[in-house]
Design a protein around this motif. Structure first.
Motif, PDB file in Angstrom:
ATOM      1  N   PHE A  70       0.828  -1.195   0.000  1.00 42.69           N
ATOM      2  CA  PHE A  70       0.000   0.000   0.000  1.00 42.69           C
ATOM      3  C   PHE A  70       0.874   1.261   0.000  1.00 42.69           C
ATOM      4  CE2 PHE A  70      -2.280   3.380   2.247  1.00 42.69           C
ATOM      5  CZ  PHE A  70      -3.357   3.517   1.399  1.00 42.69           C
ATOM      6  N   THR A  71       1.917   1.241   0.795  1.00 39.70           N
ATOM      7  CA  THR A  71       2.820   2.390   0.863  1.00 39.70           C
ATOM      8  C   THR A  71       3.475   2.647  -0.489  1.00 39.70           C
ATOM      9  OG1 THR A  71       3.243   1.936   3.185  1.00 39.70           O
ATOM     10  CG2 THR A  71       4.827   3.324   2.064  1.00 39.70           C
ATOM     11  N   LYS A  72       3.924   1.601  -1.140  1.00 39.38           N
ATOM     12  CA  LYS A  72       4.560   1.760  -2.452  1.00 39.38           C
ATOM     13  C   LYS A  72       3.583   2.363  -3.463  1.00 39.38           C
ATOM     14  CE  LYS A  72       7.858  -2.011  -2.063  1.00 39.38           C
ATOM     15  NZ  LYS A  72       8.219  -3.349  -2.522  1.00 39.38           N
ATOM     16  N   ILE A  73       2.366   1.851  -3.474  1.00 34.20           N
ATOM     17  CA  ILE A  73       1.352   2.355  -4.405  1.00 34.20           C
ATOM     18  C   ILE A  73       1.005   3.808  -4.074  1.00 34.20           C
ATOM     19  CG2 ILE A  73      -1.055   2.119  -5.126  1.00 34.20           C
ATOM     20  CD1 ILE A  73      -0.709  -0.923  -4.661  1.00 34.20           C
ATOM     21  N   SER A  74       0.833   4.113  -2.811  1.00 33.78           N
ATOM     22  CA  SER A  74       0.469   5.465  -2.384  1.00 33.78           C
ATOM     23  C   SER A  74       1.554   6.467  -2.725  1.00 33.78           C
ATOM     24  CB  SER A  74       0.222   5.499  -0.877  1.00 33.78           C
ATOM     25  OG  SER A  74      -0.860   4.675  -0.555  1.00 33.78           O
ATOM     26  N   ASN A  75       2.803   6.113  -2.492  1.00 31.92           N
ATOM     27  CA  ASN A  75       3.903   7.042  -2.770  1.00 31.92           C
ATOM     28  C   ASN A  75       3.952   7.410  -4.238  1.00 31.92           C
ATOM     29  OD1 ASN A  75       4.715   7.247  -0.153  1.00 31.92           O
ATOM     30  ND2 ASN A  75       6.260   5.651  -0.308  1.00 31.92           N
ATOM     31  N   GLN A  76       3.712   6.463  -5.106  1.00 32.39           N
ATOM     32  CA  GLN A  76       3.704   6.751  -6.536  1.00 32.39           C
ATOM     33  C   GLN A  76       2.582   7.731  -6.877  1.00 32.39           C
ATOM     34  OE1 GLN A  76       3.370   2.922  -8.380  1.00 32.39           O
ATOM     35  NE2 GLN A  76       5.497   2.371  -7.976  1.00 32.39           N
ATOM     36  N   SER A  77       1.421   7.516  -6.324  1.00 26.85           N
ATOM     37  CA  SER A  77       0.281   8.395  -6.598  1.00 26.85           C
ATOM     38  C   SER A  77       0.511   9.790  -6.040  1.00 26.85           C
ATOM     39  CB  SER A  77      -0.995   7.818  -5.979  1.00 26.85           C
ATOM     40  OG  SER A  77      -1.305   6.585  -6.556  1.00 26.85           O
ATOM     41  N   PHE A  78       1.019   9.870  -4.824  1.00 28.19           N
ATOM     42  CA  PHE A  78       1.256  11.177  -4.213  1.00 28.19           C
ATOM     43  C   PHE A  78       2.311  11.965  -4.978  1.00 28.19           C
ATOM     44  CE2 PHE A  78      -0.414   9.508   0.013  1.00 28.19           C
ATOM     45  CZ  PHE A  78      -1.628  10.145  -0.154  1.00 28.19           C
ATOM     46  N   SER A  79       3.306  11.292  -5.486  1.00 24.13           N
ATOM     47  CA  SER A  79       4.334  12.027  -6.219  1.00 24.13           C
ATOM     48  C   SER A  79       3.761  12.672  -7.474  1.00 24.13           C
ATOM     49  CB  SER A  79       5.501  11.111  -6.572  1.00 24.13           C
ATOM     50  OG  SER A  79       5.111  10.161  -7.532  1.00 24.13           O
ATOM     51  N   LYS A  80       2.782  12.036  -8.085  1.00 26.97           N
ATOM     52  CA  LYS A  80       2.135  12.619  -9.268  1.00 26.97           C
ATOM     53  C   LYS A  80       1.289  13.835  -8.881  1.00 26.97           C
ATOM     54  CE  LYS A  80       1.921   8.286 -11.791  1.00 26.97           C
ATOM     55  NZ  LYS A  80       1.070   7.197 -12.221  1.00 26.97           N
ATOM     56  N   VAL A  81       0.652  13.748  -7.737  1.00 29.26           N
ATOM     57  CA  VAL A  81      -0.210  14.837  -7.287  1.00 29.26           C
ATOM     58  C   VAL A  81       0.618  16.030  -6.822  1.00 29.26           C
ATOM     59  CG1 VAL A  81      -1.868  15.519  -5.510  1.00 29.26           C
ATOM     60  CG2 VAL A  81      -2.117  13.326  -6.645  1.00 29.26           C
ATOM     61  N   TRP A  82       1.695  15.771  -6.068  1.00 29.25           N
ATOM     62  CA  TRP A  82       2.439  16.860  -5.452  1.00 29.25           C
ATOM     63  C   TRP A  82       3.616  17.342  -6.280  1.00 29.25           C
ATOM     64  CZ3 TRP A  82      -0.194  19.228  -1.984  1.00 29.25           C
ATOM     65  CH2 TRP A  82      -1.105  18.528  -1.225  1.00 29.25           C
ATOM     66  N   ASP A  83       4.119  16.544  -7.171  1.00 28.82           N
ATOM     67  CA  ASP A  83       5.249  16.959  -8.007  1.00 28.82           C
ATOM     68  C   ASP A  83       4.744  17.403  -9.372  1.00 28.82           C
ATOM     69  OD1 ASP A  83       7.321  16.712  -6.306  1.00 28.82           O
ATOM     70  OD2 ASP A  83       7.968  14.747  -7.021  1.00 28.82           O
ATOM     71  N   ASN A  84       4.258  18.606  -9.429  1.00 32.46           N
ATOM     72  CA  ASN A  84       3.773  19.124 -10.700  1.00 32.46           C
ATOM     73  C   ASN A  84       4.128  20.610 -10.807  1.00 32.46           C
ATOM     74  OD1 ASN A  84       1.697  20.594  -9.317  1.00 32.46           O
ATOM     75  ND2 ASN A  84       0.485  18.726  -9.239  1.00 32.46           N
ATOM     76  N   LYS A  85       3.975  21.158 -11.978  1.00 31.69           N
ATOM     77  CA  LYS A  85       4.347  22.565 -12.202  1.00 31.69           C
ATOM     78  C   LYS A  85       3.496  23.519 -11.371  1.00 31.69           C
ATOM     79  CE  LYS A  85       6.329  22.419 -16.768  1.00 31.69           C
ATOM     80  NZ  LYS A  85       6.288  22.983 -18.110  1.00 31.69           N
ATOM     81  N   ASP A  94       2.336  23.250  -8.434  1.00 34.70           N
ATOM     82  CA  ASP A  94       2.781  23.367  -7.036  1.00 34.70           C
ATOM     83  C   ASP A  94       4.276  23.645  -6.900  1.00 34.70           C
ATOM     84  OD1 ASP A  94       0.217  22.842  -6.190  1.00 34.70           O
ATOM     85  OD2 ASP A  94       0.526  20.694  -6.084  1.00 34.70           O
ATOM     86  N   SER A  95       4.972  23.769  -7.998  1.00 33.93           N
ATOM     87  CA  SER A  95       6.427  23.932  -7.944  1.00 33.93           C
ATOM     88  C   SER A  95       6.862  25.206  -7.228  1.00 33.93           C
ATOM     89  CB  SER A  95       7.024  23.880  -9.331  1.00 33.93           C
ATOM     90  OG  SER A  95       6.583  24.978 -10.094  1.00 33.93           O
ATOM     91  N   ILE A  96       6.022  26.209  -7.224  1.00 28.45           N
ATOM     92  CA  ILE A  96       6.374  27.446  -6.525  1.00 28.45           C
ATOM     93  C   ILE A  96       6.572  27.213  -5.030  1.00 28.45           C
ATOM     94  CG2 ILE A  96       3.976  28.168  -6.103  1.00 28.45           C
ATOM     95  CD1 ILE A  96       5.012  31.039  -6.868  1.00 28.45           C
ATOM     96  N   TYR A  97       5.892  26.206  -4.481  1.00 27.19           N
ATOM     97  CA  TYR A  97       6.007  25.917  -3.055  1.00 27.19           C
ATOM     98  C   TYR A  97       7.221  25.051  -2.725  1.00 27.19           C
ATOM     99  CZ  TYR A  97       1.269  27.701  -3.125  1.00 27.19           C
ATOM    100  OH  TYR A  97       0.175  28.495  -3.301  1.00 27.19           O
ATOM    101  N   ASP A  98       7.833  24.445  -3.725  1.00 29.54           N
ATOM    102  CA  ASP A  98       8.981  23.560  -3.483  1.00 29.54           C
ATOM    103  C   ASP A  98      10.136  24.265  -2.795  1.00 29.54           C
ATOM    104  OD1 ASP A  98       7.581  21.457  -4.535  1.00 29.54           O
ATOM    105  OD2 ASP A  98       8.555  21.545  -6.503  1.00 29.54           O
ATOM    106  N   LYS A  99      10.297  25.530  -3.044  1.00 32.94           N
ATOM    107  CA  LYS A  99      11.401  26.256  -2.436  1.00 32.94           C
ATOM    108  C   LYS A  99      11.268  26.364  -0.916  1.00 32.94           C
ATOM    109  CE  LYS A  99       9.379  30.799  -3.296  1.00 32.94           C
ATOM    110  NZ  LYS A  99       9.484  32.022  -4.049  1.00 32.94           N
ATOM    111  N   PHE A 100      10.071  26.143  -0.398  1.00 30.60           N
ATOM    112  CA  PHE A 100       9.872  26.214   1.045  1.00 30.60           C
ATOM    113  C   PHE A 100      10.108  24.879   1.750  1.00 30.60           C
ATOM    114  CE2 PHE A 100       7.063  29.549  -0.710  1.00 30.60           C
ATOM    115  CZ  PHE A 100       7.686  30.642  -0.141  1.00 30.60           C
ATOM    116  N   LEU A 101      10.359  23.847   0.969  1.00 31.07           N
ATOM    117  CA  LEU A 101      10.594  22.522   1.572  1.00 31.07           C
ATOM    118  C   LEU A 101      12.001  22.353   2.014  1.00 31.07           C
ATOM    119  CD1 LEU A 101       8.568  20.322  -0.932  1.00 31.07           C
ATOM    120  CD2 LEU A 101       7.867  21.092   1.307  1.00 31.07           C
TER     121      LEU A 101
END
Length: 67
Positions: free
Chosen positions: A43-58, A60-67
């Motif tokens: 479940f963790t492996k499947i979830s991580n793949q899905s979350f990366s698609k949701v959160w790693d996009n153009k 939301d990229s403006i917020y990446d600098k705050f991570l």
């Protein structure tokens, strides 16, 4: 005090626990065994793949600098 997290293959757990038990009296103050079954791991492996698609996009990229 420091904390170390180890991920160990199921077949090697007994060996590592034996080592920890031999060190425990004067080196290790506390240890905890966290058992994660294969269903949770999958479940963790499947979830991580899905979350990366949701959160790693153009969008939301403006917020990446705050991570």
């Amino acid at each position: 005090m420091q904390t170390i997290k180890l991920e160990i293959e199921d077949s090697k757990v007994d060996i590592v626990l034996n080592i920890i038990e031999n060190l425990k009296s004067n080196v290790i103050s506390k240890y905890e065994i966290i058992n994660q079954n294969s269903e949770q791991k999958d479940f963790t492996k499947i979830s991580n793949q899905s979350f990366s698609k949701v959160w790693d996009n153009k969008e939301d990229s403006i917020y990446d600098k705050f991570l």
